[in-house]
Design a protein around this motif. Structure first.
Motif, PDB file in Angstrom:
ATOM      1  N   ASP A 102       1.092  -1.166   0.078  1.00  0.00           N
ATOM      2  CA  ASP A 102       0.190   0.354   0.017  1.00  0.00           C
ATOM      3  C   ASP A 102       1.007   1.150  -0.229  1.00  0.00           C
ATOM      4  O   ASP A 102       1.760   1.351   0.701  1.00  0.00           O
ATOM      5  N   PRO A 103       0.376   2.503  -0.521  1.00  0.00           N
ATOM      6  CA  PRO A 103       1.182   3.322  -1.121  1.00  0.00           C
ATOM      7  C   PRO A 103       1.372   4.254   0.642  1.00  0.00           C
ATOM      8  O   PRO A 103       2.255   4.892   1.021  1.00  0.00           O
ATOM      9  N   GLU A 104       0.721   4.138   1.290  1.00  0.00           N
ATOM     10  CA  GLU A 104       0.321   4.939   2.630  1.00  0.00           C
ATOM     11  C   GLU A 104       1.521   3.622   3.564  1.00  0.00           C
ATOM     12  O   GLU A 104       2.317   4.588   4.185  1.00  0.00           O
ATOM     13  N   VAL A 105       1.483   2.616   3.724  1.00  0.00           N
ATOM     14  CA  VAL A 105       2.393   1.986   4.493  1.00  0.00           C
ATOM     15  C   VAL A 105       4.229   2.053   3.561  1.00  0.00           C
ATOM     16  O   VAL A 105       4.350   1.972   4.623  1.00  0.00           O
ATOM     17  N   VAL A 106       3.983   2.475   2.962  1.00  0.00           N
ATOM     18  CA  VAL A 106       5.297   3.250   2.101  1.00  0.00           C
ATOM     19  C   VAL A 106       5.959   4.499   2.719  1.00  0.00           C
ATOM     20  O   VAL A 106       6.853   4.798   2.988  1.00  0.00           O
ATOM     21  N   ARG A 107       4.204   5.654   2.116  1.00  0.00           N
ATOM     22  CA  ARG A 107       5.346   5.873   3.386  1.00  0.00           C
ATOM     23  C   ARG A 107       5.563   6.553   4.863  1.00  0.00           C
ATOM     24  O   ARG A 107       6.379   7.523   4.856  1.00  0.00           O
ATOM     25  N   ARG A 108       4.807   5.040   5.564  1.00  0.00           N
ATOM     26  CA  ARG A 108       5.487   5.352   6.851  1.00  0.00           C
ATOM     27  C   ARG A 108       6.663   5.050   6.767  1.00  0.00           C
ATOM     28  O   ARG A 108       6.771   5.399   7.941  1.00  0.00           O
ATOM     29  N   LEU A 109       7.325   4.471   6.264  1.00  0.00           N
ATOM     30  CA  LEU A 109       8.505   3.510   5.651  1.00  0.00           C
ATOM     31  C   LEU A 109       9.718   4.319   5.548  1.00  0.00           C
ATOM     32  O   LEU A 109      10.603   4.659   6.371  1.00  0.00           O
ATOM     33  N   LEU A 110       8.902   5.417   4.607  1.00  0.00           N
ATOM     34  CA  LEU A 110      10.287   6.123   4.351  1.00  0.00           C
ATOM     35  C   LEU A 110      10.224   7.711   5.012  1.00  0.00           C
ATOM     36  O   LEU A 110      11.333   7.916   5.443  1.00  0.00           O
ATOM     37  N   ALA A 111       9.408   7.953   6.077  1.00  0.00           N
ATOM     38  CA  ALA A 111       8.829   8.780   7.551  1.00  0.00           C
ATOM     39  C   ALA A 111       9.283   8.317   7.840  1.00  0.00           C
ATOM     40  O   ALA A 111      10.385   9.349   9.447  1.00  0.00           O
ATOM     41  N   ARG A 112       9.764   6.833   8.903  1.00  0.00           N
ATOM     42  CA  ARG A 112      10.440   6.080  10.007  1.00  0.00           C
ATOM     43  C   ARG A 112      11.982   5.527   9.965  1.00  0.00           C
ATOM     44  O   ARG A 112      12.741   5.201  10.451  1.00  0.00           O
ATOM     45  N   THR A 113      12.113   5.933   8.655  1.00  0.00           N
ATOM     46  CA  THR A 113      13.611   5.299   8.608  1.00  0.00           C
ATOM     47  C   THR A 113      14.610   5.745   9.397  1.00  0.00           C
ATOM     48  O   THR A 113      14.281   7.177   9.121  1.00  0.00           O
ATOM     49  N   ARG A 114      15.896   4.939   9.784  1.00  0.00           N
ATOM     50  CA  ARG A 114      16.201   5.120  10.147  1.00  0.00           C
ATOM     51  C   ARG A 114      17.712   5.946   9.405  1.00  0.00           C
ATOM     52  O   ARG A 114      18.715   6.276   9.414  1.00  0.00           O
ATOM     53  N   ARG A 115      17.568   5.849   8.430  1.00  0.00           N
ATOM     54  CA  ARG A 115      18.440   6.252   6.466  1.00  0.00           C
ATOM     55  C   ARG A 115      18.319   7.494   6.592  1.00  0.00           C
ATOM     56  O   ARG A 115      19.176   7.377   5.010  1.00  0.00           O
TER      57      ARG A 115
END
Length: 214
Positions: free
Chosen positions: A131-144
């Motif tokens: 889901d695009p929203e899941v990807v958005r959250r992953l990008l927002a929360r990544t430590r990288r």
């Protein structure tokens, strides 16, 4: 396509079954709990299962655990998990190993019928759908974050679409650019993030997701 629906809400379960039947698909079983799902798949494996994350008796992660069991014991069966909310930990668990024929969508996405049907077909064919929203959250929360800041806006967009499981052709169509331009951006993403280049869609998706979760 032959499908099994595992959803504890009788109304949503019936609605999904009717939608899929109207589109010419065959729903071979409709179940309301994880144990019934596993039994149904064992008795007559479908092409794809549609699985709710939260199911009886505790309504926590029974559906997800059943999906993980299916990934291990019935790898030929596609698994499309539906969730009411973005649950990043669950998405990471589902995508931790082999990403072939697996998807994680928010339930709101079902209202977009064409997107939902396309997602099912992609999972059936062995692709990854996130889901695009899941990807958005992953990008927002990544430590990288330092690595992400090295990417241009276009490269970040391509990374996001890759993590959704889009092919180079699909990305090119969405961004109105050539396929070769997408390949150039994808190679730049993998070089800047120090990831191995790979033309196989599912391995690219897995590398992107592992990066986002690292």
């Amino acid at each position: 396509m032959r499908l099994i629906i595992a959803e504890d809400s009788a109304l949503l379960r019936a609605g999904l079954a009717r939608l899929l039947a109207d589109e010419g698909h065959h729903v071979i079983a409709e179940v309301g709990d994880a144990d019934a799902l596993l039994a149904a798949v064992t008795a007559d494996p479908p092409d794809v299962t549609v699985v709710d994350v939260r199911m009886p008796p505790t309504h926590t992660d029974e559906g997800l655990r059943a999906a993980l069991h299916l990934r291990e014991h019935h790898p030929q069966v596609g698994v499309l998990v539906l969730s009411q909310y973005v649950e990043q930990r669950y998405a990471a668990q589902l995508l931790a190993a082999d990403t072939r024929g697996v998807g994680y969508l928010l339930k709101d996405r079902v209202a977009h019928v064409e997107e939902f049907l396309t997602a099912l077909e992609q999972v059936r064919c062995g692709a990854t759908v996130l889901d695009p929203e899941v990807v958005r959250r992953l990008l927002a929360r990544t430590r990288r974050t330092d690595d992400l800041e090295r990417l241009t806006d276009r490269e970040r967009t391509v990374l996001t679409l890759m993590a959704q499981g889009r092919t180079n052709t699909a990305i090119a169509q969405q961004l109105f650019i050539s396929r070769s331009a997408v390949e150039k951006h994808a190679n730049a993403v993998f070089d800047k993030l120090r990831l191995p280049r790979d033309d196989a869609t599912n391995r690219r998706v897995l590398a992107a997701l592992r990066f986002l979760n690292s």
